[in-house]
Scaffold this motif. Structure first.
Motif, PDB file in Angstrom:
ATOM      1  N   ILE A 181       0.815  -1.218   0.000  1.00  8.01           N
ATOM      2  CA  ILE A 181       0.000   0.000   0.000  1.00  8.01           C
ATOM      3  C   ILE A 181       0.849   1.270   0.000  1.00  8.01           C
ATOM      4  O   ILE A 181       0.326   2.357  -0.245  1.00  8.01           O
ATOM      5  N   SER A 182       2.143   1.152   0.262  1.00 10.59           N
ATOM      6  CA  SER A 182       2.996   2.345   0.215  1.00 10.59           C
ATOM      7  C   SER A 182       4.453   1.942   0.055  1.00 10.59           C
ATOM      8  O   SER A 182       4.909   0.952   0.633  1.00 10.59           O
ATOM      9  N   GLN A 183       5.166   2.723  -0.746  1.00 10.26           N
ATOM     10  CA  GLN A 183       6.613   2.594  -0.910  1.00 10.26           C
ATOM     11  C   GLN A 183       7.245   3.964  -0.690  1.00 10.26           C
ATOM     12  O   GLN A 183       6.630   4.998  -1.007  1.00 10.26           O
ATOM     13  N   PRO A 184       8.462   4.011  -0.156  1.00 11.95           N
ATOM     14  CA  PRO A 184       9.117   5.301   0.109  1.00 11.95           C
ATOM     15  C   PRO A 184       9.708   5.890  -1.171  1.00 11.95           C
ATOM     16  O   PRO A 184      10.920   5.875  -1.382  1.00 11.95           O
ATOM     17  N   ARG A 185       8.841   6.444  -1.996  1.00 13.16           N
ATOM     18  CA  ARG A 185       9.269   6.917  -3.316  1.00 13.16           C
ATOM     19  C   ARG A 185       9.165   8.436  -3.486  1.00 13.16           C
ATOM     20  O   ARG A 185       9.582   8.966  -4.522  1.00 13.16           O
ATOM     21  N   VAL A 192      16.743  10.532   3.851  1.00 13.79           N
ATOM     22  CA  VAL A 192      17.669   9.616   4.501  1.00 13.79           C
ATOM     23  C   VAL A 192      17.348   8.211   4.015  1.00 13.79           C
ATOM     24  O   VAL A 192      16.185   7.796   4.010  1.00 13.79           O
ATOM     25  N   GLY A 193      18.373   7.483   3.613  1.00 15.84           N
ATOM     26  CA  GLY A 193      18.115   6.152   3.101  1.00 15.84           C
ATOM     27  C   GLY A 193      19.104   5.110   3.557  1.00 15.84           C
ATOM     28  O   GLY A 193      19.727   5.240   4.602  1.00 15.84           O
ATOM     29  N   ASN A 194      19.254   4.074   2.738  1.00 18.07           N
ATOM     30  CA  ASN A 194      20.091   2.901   3.013  1.00 18.07           C
ATOM     31  C   ASN A 194      19.613   2.153   4.254  1.00 18.07           C
ATOM     32  O   ASN A 194      20.372   1.966   5.202  1.00 18.07           O
ATOM     33  N   PRO A 195      18.408   1.624   4.257  1.00 18.25           N
ATOM     34  CA  PRO A 195      17.429   1.695   3.165  1.00 18.25           C
ATOM     35  C   PRO A 195      16.502   2.897   3.321  1.00 18.25           C
ATOM     36  O   PRO A 195      16.489   3.553   4.367  1.00 18.25           O
ATOM     37  N   PHE A 196      15.704   3.172   2.275  1.00 19.16           N
ATOM     38  CA  PHE A 196      14.584   4.089   2.416  1.00 19.16           C
ATOM     39  C   PHE A 196      13.459   3.328   3.099  1.00 19.16           C
ATOM     40  O   PHE A 196      13.259   2.136   2.866  1.00 19.16           O
ATOM     41  N   ILE A 197      12.707   4.038   3.950  1.00 19.77           N
ATOM     42  CA  ILE A 197      11.748   3.303   4.782  1.00 19.77           C
ATOM     43  C   ILE A 197      10.369   3.937   4.847  1.00 19.77           C
ATOM     44  O   ILE A 197      10.202   5.153   4.836  1.00 19.77           O
ATOM     45  N   ASN A 198       9.371   3.067   4.893  1.00 19.28           N
ATOM     46  CA  ASN A 198       8.036   3.347   5.427  1.00 19.28           C
ATOM     47  C   ASN A 198       7.842   2.301   6.521  1.00 19.28           C
ATOM     48  O   ASN A 198       7.956   1.096   6.251  1.00 19.28           O
ATOM     49  N   GLU A 199       7.575   2.721   7.745  1.00 19.19           N
ATOM     50  CA  GLU A 199       7.438   1.770   8.844  1.00 19.19           C
ATOM     51  C   GLU A 199       6.485   2.310   9.900  1.00 19.19           C
ATOM     52  O   GLU A 199       5.903   3.382   9.741  1.00 19.19           O
ATOM     53  N   SER A 200       6.277   1.534  10.955  1.00 20.18           N
ATOM     54  CA  SER A 200       5.466   1.924  12.118  1.00 20.18           C
ATOM     55  C   SER A 200       4.045   2.338  11.739  1.00 20.18           C
ATOM     56  O   SER A 200       3.561   3.382  12.181  1.00 20.18           O
ATOM     57  N   PRO A 201       3.327   1.560  10.926  1.00 18.41           N
ATOM     58  CA  PRO A 201       1.972   1.971  10.532  1.00 18.41           C
ATOM     59  C   PRO A 201       0.981   1.864  11.685  1.00 18.41           C
ATOM     60  O   PRO A 201       1.023   0.914  12.476  1.00 18.41           O
ATOM     61  N   GLU A 202       0.093   2.839  11.783  1.00 16.47           N
ATOM     62  CA  GLU A 202      -0.977   2.845  12.788  1.00 16.47           C
ATOM     63  C   GLU A 202      -2.275   3.266  12.107  1.00 16.47           C
ATOM     64  O   GLU A 202      -2.320   4.277  11.407  1.00 16.47           O
ATOM     65  N   ALA A 203      -3.330   2.486  12.325  1.00 17.75           N
ATOM     66  CA  ALA A 203      -4.622   2.755  11.690  1.00 17.75           C
ATOM     67  C   ALA A 203      -5.483   3.653  12.561  1.00 17.75           C
ATOM     68  O   ALA A 203      -5.427   3.600  13.790  1.00 17.75           O
ATOM     69  N   ILE A 204      -6.322   4.451  11.890  1.00 20.97           N
ATOM     70  CA  ILE A 204      -7.297   5.295  12.575  1.00 20.97           C
ATOM     71  C   ILE A 204      -8.381   5.669  11.565  1.00 20.97           C
ATOM     72  O   ILE A 204      -8.126   5.670  10.352  1.00 20.97           O
ATOM     73  N   LYS A 205      -9.590   5.947  12.045  1.00 22.26           N
ATOM     74  CA  LYS A 205     -10.696   6.358  11.167  1.00 22.26           C
ATOM     75  C   LYS A 205     -10.969   7.837  11.368  1.00 22.26           C
ATOM     76  O   LYS A 205     -11.007   8.327  12.493  1.00 22.26           O
ATOM     77  N   HIS A 212      -7.309   5.724   7.649  1.00 26.93           N
ATOM     78  CA  HIS A 212      -5.983   6.315   7.496  1.00 26.93           C
ATOM     79  C   HIS A 212      -4.953   5.363   8.086  1.00 26.93           C
ATOM     80  O   HIS A 212      -5.218   4.697   9.097  1.00 26.93           O
ATOM     81  N   ILE A 213      -3.785   5.305   7.475  1.00 23.09           N
ATOM     82  CA  ILE A 213      -2.631   4.618   8.029  1.00 23.09           C
ATOM     83  C   ILE A 213      -1.533   5.675   8.177  1.00 23.09           C
ATOM     84  O   ILE A 213      -0.987   6.155   7.183  1.00 23.09           O
ATOM     85  N   VAL A 214      -1.249   6.050   9.414  1.00 25.68           N
ATOM     86  CA  VAL A 214      -0.193   7.027   9.686  1.00 25.68           C
ATOM     87  C   VAL A 214       1.088   6.251   9.974  1.00 25.68           C
ATOM     88  O   VAL A 214       1.085   5.291  10.744  1.00 25.68           O
ATOM     89  N   TYR A 215       2.180   6.648   9.344  1.00 21.00           N
ATOM     90  CA  TYR A 215       3.404   5.850   9.377  1.00 21.00           C
ATOM     91  C   TYR A 215       4.630   6.751   9.528  1.00 21.00           C
ATOM     92  O   TYR A 215       4.540   7.987   9.427  1.00 21.00           O
ATOM     93  N   SER A 216       5.778   6.128   9.772  1.00 21.60           N
ATOM     94  CA  SER A 216       7.040   6.855   9.904  1.00 21.60           C
ATOM     95  C   SER A 216       7.849   6.733   8.618  1.00 21.60           C
ATOM     96  O   SER A 216       7.901   5.663   8.006  1.00 21.60           O
ATOM     97  N   ALA A 217       8.493   7.831   8.233  1.00 26.19           N
ATOM     98  CA  ALA A 217       9.328   7.872   7.031  1.00 26.19           C
ATOM     99  C   ALA A 217      10.704   8.425   7.393  1.00 26.19           C
ATOM    100  O   ALA A 217      10.869   9.095   8.415  1.00 26.19           O
ATOM    101  N   ASN A 218      11.661   8.170   6.513  1.00 25.79           N
ATOM    102  CA  ASN A 218      13.063   8.540   6.704  1.00 25.79           C
ATOM    103  C   ASN A 218      13.663   7.704   7.838  1.00 25.79           C
ATOM    104  O   ASN A 218      12.945   7.160   8.674  1.00 25.79           O
ATOM    105  N   GLY A 219      14.970   7.582   7.871  1.00 23.40           N
ATOM    106  CA  GLY A 219      15.610   6.651   8.786  1.00 23.40           C
ATOM    107  C   GLY A 219      15.390   6.966  10.256  1.00 23.40           C
ATOM    108  O   GLY A 219      15.535   8.115  10.689  1.00 23.40           O
ATOM    109  N   SER A 220      15.065   5.946  11.030  1.00 23.41           N
ATOM    110  CA  SER A 220      14.872   6.118  12.473  1.00 23.41           C
ATOM    111  C   SER A 220      16.173   6.488  13.167  1.00 23.41           C
ATOM    112  O   SER A 220      16.165   6.891  14.330  1.00 23.41           O
ATOM    113  N   TRP A 221      17.304   6.349  12.479  1.00 26.33           N
ATOM    114  CA  TRP A 221      18.608   6.719  13.013  1.00 26.33           C
ATOM    115  C   TRP A 221      18.935   8.177  12.719  1.00 26.33           C
ATOM    116  O   TRP A 221      20.023   8.655  13.024  1.00 26.33           O
TER     117      TRP A 221
END
Length: 347
Positions: A181-185, A192-205, A212-221
């Motif tokens: 449903i999503s790619q970090p494009r 920030v990459g290596n890798p590029f990320i979409n992570e930590s999805p959380e659903a809400i209405k 909605h799926i709210v997620y984290s982007a860019n490296g957690s580091w």
């Protein structure tokens, strides 16, 4: 002179109470990946610690940091790193989903109990479709169907982390295929990459009942870490990638260059990410209406502190729905613009 001193003292009190990390709701808990739900008047938080998973309970979100951490599961089989436990309720039971493994062996597991802080049995591997590397998974119900959403790899190598969704026949049994449903494009999620990320999805209405799926982007580091939003079109199919519209930038982050137009960067923290909407019973059916703010937990690093994983803390914040927002896209099937609710996040 006495009057002047009092005025100066008052000004200093106002300034010190409205600046610094405390204004951002730092709970004092040095940890990452918060997952918090409310059951009645009790707030229940779960974290990875001590080679396992611990649960805290308190009468407020800010009280969680001072509450005793009760270990509910330990890695007796030596699975490896234990990441991002997520607590949900379903049919009167508590389920904690978490990632365990080393390197490319990270997979999703689940434990369950009738009580939030005791009685959990042995872990069970969640047999997600395709059996690839998977982290940050969570369960929710939408449209009368249980769904599981997570961050994973397309193949067996660490190229990028995508968001996937699959149907569940019950809280521990995926059925059918996985759907991306999503790619970090987007450029703002590839700072920030290596890798590029979409992570930590959380659903809400949202107030219109849209998912909605709210997620984290860019490296957690990196302090470029931020929250962004996927909004399902009205009447859309959660398994159809082109029925999802992505926010045109970060909605909660610390760098203005990556923020969506009309959204401001954080004042007190760097790299806010991996959040938890604090919902009643953890159920997106209890998602809040438009208007007031509602509790949010997220991890971040205080400004002025080196951005590294060891400096992450749980923060209490809030969020509110923001109406009349266009998400736009180009060179893809379907309408290029979708109009609806977005979210504002507050430290």
């Amino acid at each position: 002179m006495r009057v002047l001193s009092v005025v100066v003292l008052l000004l200093l009190t106002i300034l010190t109470s409205s600046t610094g990390p405390a204004s951002a709701g730092n709970t004092g808990l040095r940890a990452a990946d918060p997952s918090v739900i409310r059951v009645g008047g009790t707030y229940i938080g779960v974290q990875s610690t001590g080679g396992g998973i611990a649960v805290r309970q308190a009468g407020s979100v800010d009280g969680l940091a001072g509450a005793p951490a009760r270990q509910v599961w330990s890695d007796a089989r030596g699975l490896g790193e234990v990441w991002a436990p997520e607590i949900v309720t379903d049919s009167g039971r508590y389920y904690i989903y978490f990632t365990a493994g080393r390197g490319s062996a990270h997979r999703m597991y689940v434990i369950s109990s009738a009580a939030p802080d005791s009685g959990y049995g042995a872990e069970r591997l969640l047999a997600l479709p395709d059996g690839k590397w998977a982290i940050d998974g969570t369960l929710f119900t939408f449209g009368g169907q249980r769904w599981f959403v997570w961050s994973g790899w397309a193949g067996d190598t660490n190229v990028e982390q995508n968001l996937y969704i699959a149907r569940m026949s019950d809280p521990v049994t995926p059925v059918g295929a996985r759907y991306i449903i999503s790619q970090p494009r987007e450029s703002w999620e590839r700072v920030v990459g290596n890798p590029f990320i979409n992570e930590s999805p959380e659903a809400i209405k949202d107030p219109d009942g849209r998912l909605h799926i709210v997620y984290s982007a860019n490296g957690s580091w990196s302090n470029q870490y931020c929250l962004a939003d996927l909004r399902l079109r009205a009447g859309g199919d959660p398994t159809h990638v082109w029925d999802w519209y992505k926010s045109n930038g970060c909605l909660f982050g610390s760098h203005r260059a990556t923020m969506m137009s009309g959204w401001d960067p954080t004042l007190y923290v760097d790299g806010p990410g991996h959040h938890s909407f604090v919902l009643l019973n953890g159920d997106i059916g209890t998602s809040p209406p438009a208007g007031p703010r509602f509790p949010l937990m997220f991890h971040a690093v205080a400004k002025g502190t080196p951005y590294e994983w060891g400096n992450r803390h749980w923060y209490s914040g809030s969020f509110a729905w923001w109406g009349g927002i266009n998400y736009s896209r180009a060179n893809v099937p379907g309408p290029t613009t979708d109009h609806g609710w977005s979210l504002k996040f507050f430290e």
